[in-house]
Design an enzyme around this catalytic site. Structure first.
Site: not given
Ligand code: GLC
Length: 685
Positions: A293, A335
């Site tokens: 993430d 991500e």
């Molecule tokens: C990523 C997640 C999102 C979250 C962010 C902070 O982008 O997909 O939902 O707000 O990380 O952890």
């Protein structure tokens, strides 16, 4: 093989020591894997940390201990996956993404729904954040937990979902059913209620160094000159003042996201070791894929936007290689929702090619699909996909129509200019269109994080609401419903056809319109992303086998796509989907060249019939055409540019070479067409 370097040999001693309880033949396998991946560990660490050799030995010791603790069933899984390292590139893997509680109440409840997932052809399940968050450890914590992304304890499952044992049991059940388990690993930050942050606030200097803490605003202000704001609306700025820090004198801590999410200082090797421990423990529970993430943000550099710095990729390389030694079946998914030209680096480019993450979200393709549907034109999508560097052959994109987050309009200014658009104006148009403000828009989304300073705005909404179903129902128009379902089918066909793991977000398989009461839940009112994270509507799901209903039509279409996809080896993710100019800007054409057979995919992104010169498709290498999605041999007609194919509104065609034995007329099911739109895919107007 070259002789291993002395630091790698020293690390190997540490690895052997910590794994000494294992039978000798298992240790030997571990040693082989260290020879294979140890160099990637050292190489990655050496690019970041001053004392990389010593750190590599400490990493090796942790890896050995994790390998020693690995369950036999998971060791067996490792052996199987080493025989099929491309499992996630295979066309029979469809992904499903859900919050465990919203989907099935608890982790045990998820196990009871495996049959439902298998109906959809799911082979990959991403359960949204499920580790204990700040609100689990302190129910009075204000501001919520960012949908689970404010983790307070990486070694506990959220109490309302179950226990760590339930998670391990669920992994086993999923594995038996042929489903791989993905969970989130929040690398960039922890909750301010996490014990490290609690310790830092209590004056523990060692733990203070886990974060970026500043005595005054000088340095933060210097960073902020080049930092974009992630949540300008509900969490402006990138630093938060905390009165307890620095021995009670107060200090500023880096918080890229919400004020309660404290960014970790990855320049501190202790952070790396701690997070490696978390990775290995999750791997040993049976997690197959770790979704890294917000990985783009883990390294900070003055004068930059602090995203995707070279150290990010070096660190991920080291973590992944170390994980491979202990748990070779585990893969990493980045991500990184970044600009198209910065994306491939997360899969590895240059000397890191194929050594970073195995999977990464193709957010640019997602954005381009929505843009194409709003404009009825595919030229910008084609432009955006043209000339992108190929990804490493052993990696795959995670493709998606939408996810649990908002859609940010990652349209590149140069791409827009190349097709005669202003990037800024087009991004504003897309926000206006998908929030339904633009005259004649079919979409019903919500504006997320409008930033008056930059004019940027993003969009929340379920796939069905954005594709026109809500408006169609408002207007009580069967024709509009058909068009909306046609768009939904096209979107999914494009992400199922691109190569990689297509991710279906829970509810979209039933054309769920979103949660109208999203704001009423505690901690959610400021964050309209909750509109498109609905609780699973099992009553709606009951309709899934009834072709007279909307859920039935959408569900059947997705099942069908999954089945067609699984039968097409040429959809293996090792090869690229590259754009093709077929002489009609309303049709997105993608070419896939694979030894198993060439595919030309045509997506008519407009609501009108379109003609495509058959010669362009033939020139790509196809002669006797066969359309795999609906199963028919498209006929051609003479037209202005020679023989032409007539492509129905919102049709999604996967054209390949017709086998000798297939009758040109096709299968009966195919002749009816499976797309939501009730147009015959094989008919000519
Ligand atoms: C990523 C997640 C999102 C979250 C962010 C902070 O982008 O997909 O939902 O707000 O990380 O952890």
């Amino acid at each position: 093989m070259n002789d291993p370097s002395p630091p790698l040999e020293r690390a190997l001693v540490a690895l052997r020591d910590s794994a000494s309880d294992l039978p000798e033949h298992v240790v030997e396998q571990l040693v082989d894997r260290w020879h294979r991946w140890g160099p990637d560990v050292l190489d990655g660490l050496a690019d970041v940390y001053p004392d990389a050799e010593e750190l590599t030995a400490r990493v090796a010791a942790r890896v050995g201990a994790a390998a020693a603790a690995r369950r036999p069933a998971l060791r067996h899984r490792d052996a199987q996956r080493l025989l099929r390292p491309d499992w996630f590139q295979q066309p029979d893997v469809v992904g499903y993404v859900a919050y465990a509680d919203r989907f099935a109440g608890t982790l045990r409840g998820v196990a009871d729904r495996i049959g439902y997932l298998r109906e959809l052809g799911v082979g990959y399940l991403h359960l949204m954040p499920l580790l204990a968050t700040r609100t689990d450890v302190d129910p009075s914590a204000e501001g919520g937990d960012d949908g689970g992304y404010a983790v307070a304890d990486y070694r506990r499952v959220r109490p309302h979902l179950g226990t760590v044992q339930d998670l391990a049991d669920l992994a086993d059940r999923l594995h038996e059913a042929g489903i791989s388990l993905t969970v989130d690993l929040v690398l960039n930050h922890v909750a301010r209620e996490h014990e490290w942050a609690v310790g830092a606030r209590a004056g523990d200097e060692r733990l203070s160094r886990f974060f970026h803490v500043f005595a005054d605003r000088t340095t933060p202000a210097a960073y902020e000159r080049t930092l974009p704001e992630v949540f300008p609306d509900f969490a402006p700025g990138s630093f938060t003042h905390d009165p307890d820090l620095l021995g009670g004198r107060g200090g500023w801590v880096w918080t890229t996201f919400n004020s309660f999410q404290w960014d970790l200082n990855w320049a501190n090797p202790e952070v790396l070791l701690e997070m490696l421990g978390v990775v290995l423990d999750l791997a040993n529970l049976g997690v197959d894929v770790l979704r890294l993430d917000a990985v783009a943000f883990i390294w900070k550099r003055m004068g930059t936007d602090c995203q995707g710095q070279p150290e990010v990729h070096a660190i991920v390389q080291a973590l992944r290689a170390a994980t491979r030694v202990a748990a070779p079946s585990v893969v990493f998914k980045a991500e990184a929702i970044v600009a198209p030209d910065r994306l491939t680096a997360y899969l590895g480019t240059g000397r890191r090619a194929g050594r970073v993450s195995d999977l990464a979200y193709h957010n640019s393709f997602m954005v381009q699909l929505w843009s194409a549907l709003a404009t009825g034109r595919a030229d910008l999508a084609r432009q955006s996909l043209t000339g992108r560097p190929p990804k490493p052959v052993g990696t795959a994109w995670a493709t998606y129509v939408r996810c649990h987050d908002d859609i940010g309009w990652a349209v590149d200014d140069a791409d827009a200019a190349a097709v005669g658009l202003s990037g800024w104006a087009h991004r504003s148009f897309l926000s206006a269109f998908y929030s339904g403000r633009y005259p004649g828009s079919f979409a019903r989304g919500l504006v997320f994080q409008h930033n008056p300073a930059t004019g940027d705005a993003r969009i929340s909404g379920s796939a069905a609401a954005l594709a026109g179903l809500a408006a169609a129902l408002e207007h009580d128009s069967a024709e509009e419903v058909d068009l909306a379902l046609g768009r939904l089918f096209l979107l999914h066909a494009a992400v199922y056809g691109f190569g990689g793991v297509p991710l279906l977000y829970s509810g979209d398989e039933l054309a769920h319109l979103g949660d109208p009461h999203w704001a009423a839940e505690p901690g959610h009112a400021a964050d309209n992303r909750w509109v498109h994270r609905p609780r699973m509507d099992w009553a709606l799901a009951e309709q899934r086998h009834d072709p007279a209903t909307v859920p039935g039509r959408v569900f059947a279409g997705l099942r069908h796509l999954a089945a067609v996809r699984a039968g097409l080896p040429s959809l293996h993710a090792a090869v690229e989907s590259v754009p093709l100019d077929v002489g009609n800007d309303a049709v997105l054409a993608l070419l896939r060249r694979h030894a198993a057979g060439t595919l030309v995919q045509l997506y008519n992104v407009s609501s009108a019939w379109q003609r495509v010169p058959a010669g362009r498709v033939r020139a790509a290498g196809l002669q006797r055409l066969w359309e795999h999605v609906s199963g028919f041999a498209p006929h051609t007609e003479p037209g202005a540019s020679g023989d032409e194919l007539a492509v129905p509104p919102y049709a999604a065609w996967w054209l390949g070479e017709r086998d000798e034995e297939r009758p040109p007329g096709g299968r009966a099911a195919g002749r009816r067409g499976v797309a939501g739109a009730r147009v015959r895919q094989d008919a000519v107007p």
